[in-house]
Enzyme design. Structure first.
Site, PDB file in Angstrom:
ATOM      1  N   GLY A  31       0.862  -1.237   0.081  1.00  0.00           N
ATOM      2  CA  GLY A  31      -0.002  -0.120   0.033  1.00  0.00           C
ATOM      3  C   GLY A  31       0.700   1.171   0.185  1.00  0.00           C
ATOM      4  N   LEU A  33       0.453   3.723  -2.080  1.00  0.00           N
ATOM      5  CA  LEU A  33       0.914   3.335  -3.462  1.00  0.00           C
ATOM      6  C   LEU A  33       1.266   4.700  -4.493  1.00  0.00           C
ATOM      7  CD1 LEU A  33      -1.865   1.003  -4.773  1.00  0.00           C
ATOM      8  CD2 LEU A  33       0.343   0.497  -3.451  1.00  0.00           C
ATOM      9  N   HIS A  34       2.298   4.803  -5.179  1.00  0.00           N
ATOM     10  CA  HIS A  34       2.914   5.539  -5.846  1.00  0.00           C
ATOM     11  C   HIS A  34       3.249   5.234  -7.240  1.00  0.00           C
ATOM     12  CE1 HIS A  34       6.568   3.306  -5.477  1.00  0.00           C
ATOM     13  NE2 HIS A  34       6.753   3.441  -4.237  1.00  0.00           N
ATOM     14  N   HIS A  37       4.124   1.527  -8.197  1.00  0.00           N
ATOM     15  CA  HIS A  37       3.031   0.403  -8.017  1.00  0.00           C
ATOM     16  C   HIS A  37       2.029   0.618  -9.270  1.00  0.00           C
ATOM     17  CE1 HIS A  37       3.899   1.313  -3.446  1.00  0.00           C
ATOM     18  NE2 HIS A  37       4.244   0.252  -3.693  1.00  0.00           N
ATOM     19  N   GLN A  61       7.498  -9.807   7.716  1.00  0.00           N
ATOM     20  CA  GLN A  61       8.560  -9.336   7.058  1.00  0.00           C
ATOM     21  C   GLN A  61       9.339  -8.224   7.882  1.00  0.00           C
ATOM     22  OE1 GLN A  61       6.528  -8.613   3.399  1.00  0.00           O
ATOM     23  NE2 GLN A  61       7.860  -6.904   3.320  1.00  0.00           N
ATOM     24  N   GLY A 149       8.750  -5.314  -8.766  1.00  0.00           N
ATOM     25  CA  GLY A 149       9.672  -3.902  -9.027  1.00  0.00           C
ATOM     26  C   GLY A 149      11.125  -4.483  -8.748  1.00  0.00           C
ATOM     27  N   GLN A 150      11.829  -3.875  -9.703  1.00  0.00           N
ATOM     28  CA  GLN A 150      13.259  -4.309  -9.668  1.00  0.00           C
ATOM     29  C   GLN A 150      13.892  -3.410  -8.699  1.00  0.00           C
ATOM     30  OE1 GLN A 150      14.685  -3.529 -13.823  1.00  0.00           O
ATOM     31  NE2 GLN A 150      13.467  -5.326 -14.580  1.00  0.00           N
TER      32      GLN A 150
HETATM   33  N1  LIG Z   1       9.928   3.001  -7.500  1.00  0.00           N
HETATM   34  C1  LIG Z   1       9.589   1.852  -7.842  1.00  0.00           C
HETATM   35  N2  LIG Z   1       9.317   1.306  -9.336  1.00  0.00           N
HETATM   36  C2  LIG Z   1       8.897   0.242  -9.559  1.00  0.00           C
HETATM   37  N3  LIG Z   1       8.346  -0.859  -8.654  1.00  0.00           N
HETATM   38  C3  LIG Z   1       8.461  -0.270  -7.321  1.00  0.00           C
HETATM   39  C4  LIG Z   1       9.141   0.752  -7.096  1.00  0.00           C
HETATM   40  N4  LIG Z   1       8.926   0.937  -5.676  1.00  0.00           N
HETATM   41  C5  LIG Z   1       8.168  -0.358  -4.948  1.00  0.00           C
HETATM   42  N5  LIG Z   1       8.038  -0.925  -6.261  1.00  0.00           N
HETATM   43  C6  LIG Z   1       7.381  -2.280  -6.125  1.00  0.00           C
HETATM   44  O1  LIG Z   1       6.123  -2.456  -5.806  1.00  0.00           O
HETATM   45  C7  LIG Z   1       5.890  -3.593  -5.107  1.00  0.00           C
HETATM   46  C8  LIG Z   1       5.388  -3.230  -3.828  1.00  0.00           C
HETATM   47  O2  LIG Z   1       6.284  -2.622  -2.870  1.00  0.00           O
HETATM   48  P1  LIG Z   1       6.239  -1.786  -1.648  1.00  0.00           P
HETATM   49  O3  LIG Z   1       4.528  -1.794  -1.505  1.00  0.00           O
HETATM   50  O4  LIG Z   1       7.251  -2.414  -0.453  1.00  0.00           O
HETATM   51  O5  LIG Z   1       6.486  -0.497  -2.211  1.00  0.00           O
HETATM   52  P2  LIG Z   1       7.771   0.319  -1.774  1.00  0.00           P
HETATM   53  O6  LIG Z   1       7.577   1.843  -2.239  1.00  0.00           O
HETATM   54  O7  LIG Z   1       8.944  -0.284  -2.335  1.00  0.00           O
HETATM   55  O8  LIG Z   1       7.632   0.416  -0.075  1.00  0.00           O
HETATM   56  P3  LIG Z   1       8.996   0.395   0.721  1.00  0.00           P
HETATM   57  O9  LIG Z   1       9.384   1.840   1.211  1.00  0.00           O
HETATM   58  O10 LIG Z   1       8.242  -0.378   1.803  1.00  0.00           O
HETATM   59  O11 LIG Z   1       9.990  -0.197   0.276  1.00  0.00           O
HETATM   60  C9  LIG Z   1       7.229  -4.393  -4.991  1.00  0.00           C
HETATM   61  O12 LIG Z   1       7.406  -5.562  -6.006  1.00  0.00           O
HETATM   62  C10 LIG Z   1       8.338  -3.353  -5.429  1.00  0.00           C
HETATM   63  O13 LIG Z   1       9.791  -3.686  -5.785  1.00  0.00           O
HETATM   64  C1  LIG Z   2       6.150  -8.336  -1.933  1.00  0.00           C
HETATM   65  C2  LIG Z   2       5.304  -7.756  -0.723  1.00  0.00           C
HETATM   66  C3  LIG Z   2       4.242  -7.111  -0.952  1.00  0.00           C
HETATM   67  C4  LIG Z   2       5.347  -9.028   0.385  1.00  0.00           C
HETATM   68  O1  LIG Z   2       4.748  -8.338   1.471  1.00  0.00           O
HETATM   69  C5  LIG Z   2       6.554  -6.698  -0.116  1.00  0.00           C
HETATM   70  O2  LIG Z   2       7.660  -7.219   0.383  1.00  0.00           O
HETATM   71  C6  LIG Z   2       6.716  -5.364  -0.945  1.00  0.00           C
HETATM   72  O3  LIG Z   2       5.724  -4.703  -0.906  1.00  0.00           O
HETATM   73  O4  LIG Z   2       7.629  -5.428  -1.700  1.00  0.00           O
HETATM   74  N1  BAL Z   3       9.468  -3.233  -0.450  1.00  0.00           N
HETATM   75  C1  BAL Z   3       9.839  -4.311   0.512  1.00  0.00           C
HETATM   76  C2  BAL Z   3       9.144  -4.512   1.617  1.00  0.00           C
HETATM   77  C3  BAL Z   3       9.785  -4.267   2.920  1.00  0.00           C
HETATM   78  O1  BAL Z   3      10.842  -3.300   3.034  1.00  0.00           O
HETATM   79  O2  BAL Z   3       9.555  -4.710   3.965  1.00  0.00           O
END
Ligand SMILES: Nc1ncnc2c1ncn2[C@@H]1O[C@H](COP(=O)(O)OP(=O)(O)OP(=O)(O)O)[C@@H](O)[C@H]1O
Ligand SMILES: CC(C)(CO)[C@@H](O)C(=O)[O-]
Ligand code: BAL
Length: 286
Positions: A31, A33-34, A37, A61, A149-150
């Site tokens: 969640g 979301l940006h 996502h 996690q 996401g990478q």
């Molecule tokens: N900038 C981004 N570009 C592409 N995919 C992303 C990006 N940020 C996150 N994702 C992907 O979105 C999915 C959900 O990730 P998550 O909800 O943890 O978001 P996040 O912005 O990475 O949050 P956090 O700050 O917790 O790491 C994952 O597969 C993550 O790799």
């Molecule tokens: C893949 C995932 C949704 C599992 O909780 C989390 O690690 C994230 O947001 O990248």
């Molecule tokens: N984006 C990966 C989730 C976490 O940092 O727990």
């Protein structure tokens, strides 16, 4: 877009889509979301007829001193973004729905090898929590494809290994990192930064980019490049977790023969832990 909160409702909605002949894509998230996502959901919508997104801040996690409590929860805005991006079904379960017998009693999925070191080293148990919740989501939805996401490079490698090792019939798609105009990788945790910190963090990707440019131009003394990179980042006021050059495919240490590389970084900006990476192929002759 429908929103469901129980596994029973989720299975019923997915079964109906299947009965209509639709193929299914899953985008798991936590969640807040940006645009990063949204890019994953848009990609899924291009590839399949029925896109399921999940929003679940997975306690399994998070380490005991991490930001589980304060993690941003913005469900109403998230729903708007998902609708715009082309999502048909949102699964937003409670912790009790995901772990009805409690987390201590939960069967754990452990991916060995690629989950060790890097974020796995700094966040003990983190990838067990990710692998377990992702396995549960895969079992609940049984998607044809799942998109990640990478930006979370090691997580993507762990999930690819999980799916291969457990023979799950799911195609895993990795999408490029969406960045702000100044290069900062979009992340929910960027919201923790104050204005001064936000002004400083573009230095993270600049450092990765400089290192990649030097390696592509022929630099091969990786330990020296890493020392230099760490000095640069520490000089910008960050506290290092790790900065490493690894093989892009399996995250093992690099050898002279390797052509596909990734530089991965994790660091603290105040109390906020950010990660980023840059993957690249060495040009012919380099
Ligand atoms: N900038 C981004 N570009 C592409 N995919 C992303 C990006 N940020 C996150 N994702 C992907 O979105 C999915 C959900 O990730 P998550 O909800 O943890 O978001 P996040 O912005 O990475 O949050 P956090 O700050 O917790 O790491 C994952 O597969 C993550 O790799
Ligand atoms: C893949 C995932 C949704 C599992 O909780 C989390 O690690 C994230 O947001 O990248
Ligand atoms: N984006 C990966 C989730 C976490 O940092 O727990």
């Amino acid at each position: 877009m429908n929103t469901v909160t129980t596994v029973r409702e989720l299975r019923a909605a997915v079964a109906q889509a299947r009965a209509e002949g639709k193929d299914i894509g899953l985008v798991p998230t936590m969640g807040n979301l940006h645009a990063g996502h949204a890019a994953l959901v848009e990609k899924a919508a291009q590839r399949v007829d029925f896109v399921v997104a999940s929003i679940f801040v997975n306690p399994l996690q998070f380490g005991p001193k991490e930001d589980l409590e304060g993690y941003p929860r913005t469900l109403a805005a998230d729903k708007e973004r998902l609708i715009e991006a082309g999502c048909q079904l949102l699964f937003a379960p409670s912790v009790e729905e995901m772990y009805p017998d409690g987390m201590a009693a939960q069967t754990i999925v452990h991916v060995s090898g690629v989950s060790e070191g890097l974020c796995g080293g700094s966040r003990p148990g983190h990838f067990d929590g990710v692998s377990t919740v992702v396995t549960k989501l895969f079992q609940m939805v049984q998607p044809d494809i799942a998109i990640f996401g990478q930006k979370d490079y090691q997580q993507l490698a762990v999930i690819r290994t999980l799916v291969r090792d457990l023979n799950m019939p799911i195609q895993i798609i990795g999408e490029p990192t969406v960045r702000a105009d100044d290069g900062l990788a979009l992340s929910s945790r960027n919201g923790y930064l104050d204005a001064t910190q936000r002004a400083a963090v573009p230095a993270i990707y600049q450092c990765l980019h400089q290192m990649a440019t030097a390696i592509k131009a022929g630099a091969r003394d990786y330990p020296a490049l890493i020392v230099e990179g760490k000095q640069q980042l520490e000089g910008a006021g960050f506290r290092m977790d790790y900065l490493e050059v690894r093989r892009a495919d399996n995250l093992r240490p690099v050898t002279a023969e390797d052509r596909n590389l990734v530089i991965l970084v994790a660091l603290f900006v105040g109390t906020t832990r950010l990660i980023d990476n840059i993957a690249f192929e060495l040009p012919e002759g380099a």
